[in-house]
Design a protein around this motif. Sequence first.
Motif, PDB file in Angstrom:
ATOM      1  N   ALA A  67     -84.046 -55.117 -23.152  1.00 48.75           N
ATOM      2  CA  ALA A  67     -84.733 -55.324 -24.483  1.00 48.75           C
ATOM      3  C   ALA A  67     -83.649 -56.145 -25.056  1.00 48.75           C
ATOM      4  CB  ALA A  67     -85.041 -54.110 -25.330  1.00 48.75           C
ATOM      5  N   LEU A  68     -82.510 -55.909 -25.476  1.00 45.79           N
ATOM      6  CA  LEU A  68     -81.552 -56.679 -26.273  1.00 45.79           C
ATOM      7  C   LEU A  68     -81.413 -57.704 -26.005  1.00 45.79           C
ATOM      8  CD1 LEU A  68     -79.198 -56.265 -28.544  1.00 45.79           C
ATOM      9  CD2 LEU A  68     -77.524 -55.475 -26.581  1.00 45.79           C
ATOM     10  N   LEU A  81     -75.433 -48.085 -23.726  1.00 44.41           N
ATOM     11  CA  LEU A  81     -76.256 -48.063 -24.966  1.00 44.41           C
ATOM     12  C   LEU A  81     -77.257 -47.447 -25.071  1.00 44.41           C
ATOM     13  CD1 LEU A  81     -76.157 -52.050 -24.693  1.00 44.41           C
ATOM     14  CD2 LEU A  81     -74.783 -50.673 -26.379  1.00 44.41           C
ATOM     15  N   TYR A  82     -77.402 -46.872 -26.217  1.00 43.38           N
ATOM     16  CA  TYR A  82     -78.547 -45.680 -26.664  1.00 43.38           C
ATOM     17  C   TYR A  82     -79.363 -46.585 -27.889  1.00 43.38           C
ATOM     18  CZ  TYR A  82     -75.304 -42.565 -24.140  1.00 43.38           C
ATOM     19  OH  TYR A  82     -74.448 -42.137 -23.378  1.00 43.38           O
ATOM     20  N   ALA A  83     -80.507 -46.247 -27.870  1.00 41.57           N
ATOM     21  CA  ALA A  83     -81.644 -46.775 -29.126  1.00 41.57           C
ATOM     22  C   ALA A  83     -82.425 -45.566 -29.473  1.00 41.57           C
ATOM     23  CB  ALA A  83     -82.119 -47.832 -28.565  1.00 41.57           C
ATOM     24  N   ARG A  84     -82.503 -45.363 -30.686  1.00 39.65           N
ATOM     25  CA  ARG A  84     -83.211 -44.364 -31.484  1.00 39.65           C
ATOM     26  C   ARG A  84     -84.746 -44.919 -31.437  1.00 39.65           C
ATOM     27  NH1 ARG A  84     -78.432 -45.021 -34.171  1.00 39.65           N
ATOM     28  NH2 ARG A  84     -77.147 -43.091 -34.354  1.00 39.65           N
ATOM     29  N   GLY A  99     -85.526 -48.170 -33.154  1.00 42.24           N
ATOM     30  CA  GLY A  99     -84.896 -49.255 -32.616  1.00 42.24           C
ATOM     31  C   GLY A  99     -83.266 -49.628 -32.975  1.00 42.24           C
ATOM     32  N   SER A 100     -82.988 -48.991 -33.668  1.00 39.87           N
ATOM     33  CA  SER A 100     -81.566 -49.008 -33.933  1.00 39.87           C
ATOM     34  C   SER A 100     -80.461 -48.589 -32.698  1.00 39.87           C
ATOM     35  CB  SER A 100     -80.949 -48.102 -35.268  1.00 39.87           C
ATOM     36  OG  SER A 100     -81.385 -46.481 -35.029  1.00 39.87           O
ATOM     37  N   ILE A 101     -79.435 -49.289 -32.424  1.00 38.36           N
ATOM     38  CA  ILE A 101     -78.696 -49.194 -31.158  1.00 38.36           C
ATOM     39  C   ILE A 101     -77.399 -48.519 -31.659  1.00 38.36           C
ATOM     40  CG2 ILE A 101     -77.194 -50.322 -29.688  1.00 38.36           C
ATOM     41  CD1 ILE A 101     -79.247 -52.416 -29.428  1.00 38.36           C
ATOM     42  N   PHE A 102     -77.191 -47.424 -30.562  1.00 42.75           N
ATOM     43  CA  PHE A 102     -75.838 -46.560 -30.884  1.00 42.75           C
ATOM     44  C   PHE A 102     -74.856 -47.065 -29.808  1.00 42.75           C
ATOM     45  CE2 PHE A 102     -73.498 -42.739 -29.335  1.00 42.75           C
ATOM     46  CZ  PHE A 102     -72.713 -42.878 -30.180  1.00 42.75           C
ATOM     47  N   MET A 125     -70.273 -54.385 -33.530  1.00 40.94           N
ATOM     48  CA  MET A 125     -71.586 -55.095 -33.689  1.00 40.94           C
ATOM     49  C   MET A 125     -72.759 -54.320 -33.697  1.00 40.94           C
ATOM     50  SD  MET A 125     -73.259 -58.103 -31.159  1.00 40.94           S
ATOM     51  CE  MET A 125     -71.790 -59.119 -31.519  1.00 40.94           C
ATOM     52  N   THR A 126     -73.550 -54.253 -34.739  1.00 38.08           N
ATOM     53  CA  THR A 126     -74.721 -53.663 -34.927  1.00 38.08           C
ATOM     54  C   THR A 126     -76.064 -54.278 -34.466  1.00 38.08           C
ATOM     55  OG1 THR A 126     -75.024 -54.347 -37.270  1.00 38.08           O
ATOM     56  CG2 THR A 126     -73.851 -52.279 -37.015  1.00 38.08           C
ATOM     57  N   ALA A 127     -77.033 -53.633 -33.968  1.00 33.69           N
ATOM     58  CA  ALA A 127     -77.971 -54.391 -33.802  1.00 33.69           C
ATOM     59  C   ALA A 127     -79.299 -53.413 -33.665  1.00 33.69           C
ATOM     60  CB  ALA A 127     -77.901 -54.765 -32.253  1.00 33.69           C
ATOM     61  N   ASN A 128     -80.568 -54.153 -33.626  1.00 30.05           N
ATOM     62  CA  ASN A 128     -81.732 -53.231 -33.904  1.00 30.05           C
ATOM     63  C   ASN A 128     -82.707 -53.822 -33.079  1.00 30.05           C
ATOM     64  OD1 ASN A 128     -84.287 -52.273 -34.759  1.00 30.05           O
ATOM     65  ND2 ASN A 128     -82.968 -51.047 -36.171  1.00 30.05           N
ATOM     66  N   LEU A 129     -83.254 -53.154 -32.097  1.00 30.74           N
ATOM     67  CA  LEU A 129     -84.293 -53.706 -30.998  1.00 30.74           C
ATOM     68  C   LEU A 129     -85.614 -53.999 -31.710  1.00 30.74           C
ATOM     69  CD1 LEU A 129     -83.764 -51.408 -28.022  1.00 30.74           C
ATOM     70  CD2 LEU A 129     -82.782 -53.477 -28.511  1.00 30.74           C
ATOM     71  N   GLY A 130     -86.024 -53.283 -33.030  1.00 35.09           N
ATOM     72  CA  GLY A 130     -87.476 -53.730 -33.778  1.00 35.09           C
ATOM     73  C   GLY A 130     -88.308 -52.869 -32.968  1.00 35.09           C
ATOM     74  N   PRO A 131     -89.365 -52.907 -33.499  1.00 34.82           N
ATOM     75  CA  PRO A 131     -90.705 -52.336 -33.267  1.00 34.82           C
ATOM     76  C   PRO A 131     -91.047 -52.862 -31.918  1.00 34.82           C
ATOM     77  CG  PRO A 131     -91.497 -53.339 -34.859  1.00 34.82           C
ATOM     78  CD  PRO A 131     -90.062 -53.606 -34.795  1.00 34.82           C
TER      79      PRO A 131
END
Length: 413
Positions: free
Chosen positions: A42-43, A130-133, A136-139, A1-7
């Motif tokens: 945040a997620l 979980l890691y986030a760049r 906001g993109s989640i690894f 599942m891909t996810a992005n936290l956003g700004p």
Amino acid sequence: MTANLGPLDWITAAETSAVLDALEAAGGADCARFVGGCVRNALIGRPISDVDIATTLTPVEVTKAIEAAGLRAVPTGIEHGTVTAIANHQPFEITTLRRDVETDGRRAVVAFTADWMEDAQRRDFTLNALYARRDGSIFDPTGHGVADALAGRIVFVGDAETRLREDYLRSLRFFRFMAWYGREAPDAAAVAAITRLKDPVASLAAERISAELLKLLAADDPRGAVALMASTGVMAVVLPEVVSRTRFEALVEVERGPLPGAEPVLRLAALLPDEPALGRRCAERLRLSNAERDRIEAALDPSHPLSPAMTSHQVRQALYALGAQAFIDRAKLLWAQSGGEGWDRLIEQAAGWNPPALPVNGADAMAAGLPKGPLVGAALKQVETWWIAQDFPADRDETLSVLHEVARELTSR
């Protein structure tokens, strides 16, 4: 599942940018990612308290990079790869990617790595791995962390027994995360492994145990997690004094309803019987602070009976004797224990009344003719008894008159 936290604001904040810019200047783009609780919360839309960062840079490189950017670097856990950066008074815990070299269930020897997958494998639960760049993109290296976080599943990374043998504190962390984030039935493999390995939890440092217990008890509704802790046998290992959870469960209900607000120290007291000496021993064994120990001991003291039928004067008398904290704690425990109505009135009155000071002192007693020494204390004690019985009159002249009368009686003996 891909996810992005956003700004999100905490990601784009000037302080966060300053720290990431410093690290990337030394290690290149994507050498640092947000990790753990800040990503998880945040997620799922929970508040963010701390911003932790994982990096491929070594602690020495992190320190140099932070200081080169004009920020402060504090070696808060250097042997485990952790440096805390301070930007505009805000701390950021920065930890080098790690792999375990040796573990004994209490502590670990680690080696640094540049492999994000390797770092993820030594973490406890998938929702924490979980890691986030910074975009906001989640690894999600386990492939399950995002889904588990969103569903409220507390699942160990990899084999549960292996994770527990690395650090037995993870048993308590499992219950804590169940209390805070769990929304599905507990993972059967985790529960089975925790049950098998319950006894080594006793070998952990008392401070580590108590910290996890209080964090667990601070959850809005920890009743299910505490019941699970009891059924696995871990409760008997860490809190052998507990003989019943009934009062604790009723207190949680009170704190979630009429008196909202979790108080973990009082919830711990609610798990114990009304034996002040036992409460004190338990607090000392868990290495709680002196203030926490004293609070538990006072809350478990049944020598000052309280009742919803008390008059306002009786409430003030008890408040003066016990102090507001002990009075309120005791009232909440009795409310949870006995149920009924009227306890909220007592607690509201206690919270709104400041006990006054006796309007006479030792100098007044000596001015009344008493010699310096035990007679002064005896006279003030008699006056205080009268003053309490009269409902704490503020009239100093009247109290002085009583003091002079007491002084005459004492000196005439």
